[in-house]
Motif scaffolding. Sequence first.
Motif, short mmCIF file in Angstrom:
data_model
loop_
_atom_site.label_atom_id
_atom_site.label_comp_id
_atom_site.label_asym_id
_atom_site.label_seq_id
_atom_site.Cartn_x
_atom_site.Cartn_y
_atom_site.Cartn_z
N ARG A 46 0.87 -1.19 0.00
CA ARG A 46 0.00 0.00 0.00
C ARG A 46 0.89 1.23 0.00
O ARG A 46 2.11 1.12 0.13
N GLY A 47 0.26 2.40 -0.13
CA GLY A 47 1.04 3.62 -0.31
C GLY A 47 1.15 3.87 -1.81
O GLY A 47 1.47 2.95 -2.57
N ALA A 48 0.87 5.12 -2.22
CA ALA A 48 0.72 5.41 -3.65
C ALA A 48 1.92 4.97 -4.50
O ALA A 48 1.76 4.21 -5.47
N PRO A 49 3.16 5.38 -4.17
CA PRO A 49 4.27 4.97 -5.06
C PRO A 49 4.47 3.46 -5.07
O PRO A 49 4.74 2.86 -6.13
N ARG A 89 -7.41 -0.42 -6.91
CA ARG A 89 -7.67 0.70 -5.99
C ARG A 89 -7.77 1.96 -6.84
O ARG A 89 -6.91 2.20 -7.69
N CYS A 156 -0.97 8.47 8.70
CA CYS A 156 -0.86 7.28 7.86
C CYS A 156 0.61 6.86 7.76
O CYS A 156 1.39 7.08 8.69
N ALA A 162 5.75 2.67 2.06
CA ALA A 162 4.77 3.17 1.09
C ALA A 162 5.42 3.43 -0.26
O ALA A 162 4.75 3.88 -1.20
N THR A 168 8.30 9.33 1.24
CA THR A 168 8.09 10.72 0.80
C THR A 168 8.12 11.63 2.03
O THR A 168 9.14 12.26 2.30
N GLN A 195 -2.35 2.48 9.95
CA GLN A 195 -1.06 2.52 9.26
C GLN A 195 -0.03 3.34 10.06
O GLN A 195 1.17 3.10 9.97
N ALA A 235 0.77 11.94 -0.26
CA ALA A 235 -0.44 12.15 -1.06
C ALA A 235 -0.68 10.94 -1.95
O ALA A 235 0.26 10.28 -2.39
N ASP A 236 -1.93 10.67 -2.18
CA ASP A 236 -2.31 9.62 -3.14
C ASP A 236 -2.56 10.19 -4.52
O ASP A 236 -2.36 9.52 -5.53
N ASN A 246 -5.46 12.35 0.22
CA ASN A 246 -4.58 11.51 1.05
C ASN A 246 -5.47 10.78 2.06
O ASN A 246 -6.70 10.97 2.10
N LYS A 247 -4.84 9.96 2.87
CA LYS A 247 -5.56 9.12 3.84
C LYS A 247 -6.61 9.89 4.62
O LYS A 247 -6.38 11.03 5.03
N PHE A 313 -10.03 7.87 1.83
CA PHE A 313 -9.22 9.07 1.58
C PHE A 313 -10.10 10.31 1.74
O PHE A 313 -11.33 10.21 1.70
O1 MRU Z 1 -4.61 3.14 2.17
P1 MRU Z 1 -3.14 3.36 2.09
O2 MRU Z 1 -2.40 2.81 3.27
O3 MRU Z 1 -2.56 2.88 0.78
O4 MRU Z 1 -2.97 4.93 2.13
C1 MRU Z 1 -1.70 5.48 1.96
C2 MRU Z 1 -1.66 6.94 2.14
O5 MRU Z 1 -2.66 7.59 2.28
C3 MRU Z 1 -0.31 7.59 2.05
O6 MRU Z 1 -0.28 8.75 2.82
C4 MRU Z 1 -0.04 7.99 0.60
O7 MRU Z 1 -0.21 6.89 -0.26
C5 MRU Z 1 1.30 8.55 0.41
S1 MRU Z 1 2.53 7.30 0.45
C6 MRU Z 1 4.03 7.92 0.13
#
Ligand code: MRU
Length: 351
Positions: A46-49, A89, A156, A162, A168, A195, A235-236, A246-247, A313
């Motif tokens: 999980r985590g955007a990147p 997702r 988060c 992530a 980040t 998280q 940020a997502d 974001n979360k 989010f």
């Molecule tokens: O649901 P998640 O755990 O994937 O949510 C992750 C977040 O909201 C993180 O803050 C976001 O992806 C940034 S990760 C560098």
Amino acid sequence: MRLPTLKWTGDALELIDQTLLPGELVIERCEKVEEVHEAIRRLVVRGAPAIGVAAAYGVLLAARAAGNVSPEEVRNHVARAADYLETARPTAVNLSWAVRRMVRAAEEKGPSAQELYGRLAREAEAIADEDRHANRRMGKFGAALLRDGATVLTHCNAGALATVDYGTALGVVYAAAEEGKNISVYVDETRPLLQGARLTAWELMQAGVPATLICDDAAATVMAQGRVDCVLVGADRVAANGDVANKIGTLNLAILARHFLVPFYVAAPLSSVDFDTASGADVPVEERTYEEVTGFGGVRTAPPGVGVSNPAFDVTPARLVDAIITEAGVAKPPLGPALAALKDETDRSAV
Ligand code: MRU
């Protein structure tokens, strides 16, 4: 040495199962695109990147599974896998950004199926490498915003877990600490899936950064007491106007930060900025299962039958964001034009 969040072994994608941390450190091995889809959906990764990189390798697994077929057939597998992975997702734009890059890498006509596979493998690796590099650069730019002795509040997990490595928002903390600054972090527990408590607290402790866990509801109190120098989150998806998805709970912090005159910073690579989404109103927000809210870890805490809303989010309007730290520099308000300028600069230097 810390285990990598994700690792490509040549025939499989290995992931730390983040649903089990910090209690158990288990590696999940994905050999099929379906397994990568499921791992993203279940938040094993999980985590955007990190989900962007995992999805890129998911596409590669689909190309591998195509076997001995024509290049055209490989391209079809790649396109189908990309569409499928995008359904895992919806909010983090890195996922579609990464799989679309894989589709483009397969587009050029000419190479044999085997050459095409090699090209896809190099593209997935490039996406992963760029993430590592971007995190270090964000760390460097963001560290300049943190004074020696600063206390950061985060939400988060926007750390090594992530991303491919480093993180980040937490990358900024690590970079400042590596510069010799004394940085400590308040960690929001981040209901419903914790998280913050499970992942960020674990990561910071491993890195030797002083961390204090608070329940989400305590954020106003620590800010009111003057104990927070800045809020720093990941940020997502950042919309073209600088609105930040974001979360869930991030918006609460941004509102509190403005009330208590605490700077609110976001650290996000340009791969999280969606220039095709005009504003936060257009960001699809994932709604997750009610069971995440009615209990935790298999223990029910709410009465059966209660109505539940579980958006994963929220969207913080750009006007509440003081800076977005990217790998190309720090965008300051007005965020929309500042982000566009950083993107242009990056595109120009890539030519
Ligand atoms: O649901 P998640 O755990 O994937 O949510 C992750 C977040 O909201 C993180 O803050 C976001 O992806 C940034 S990760 C560098």
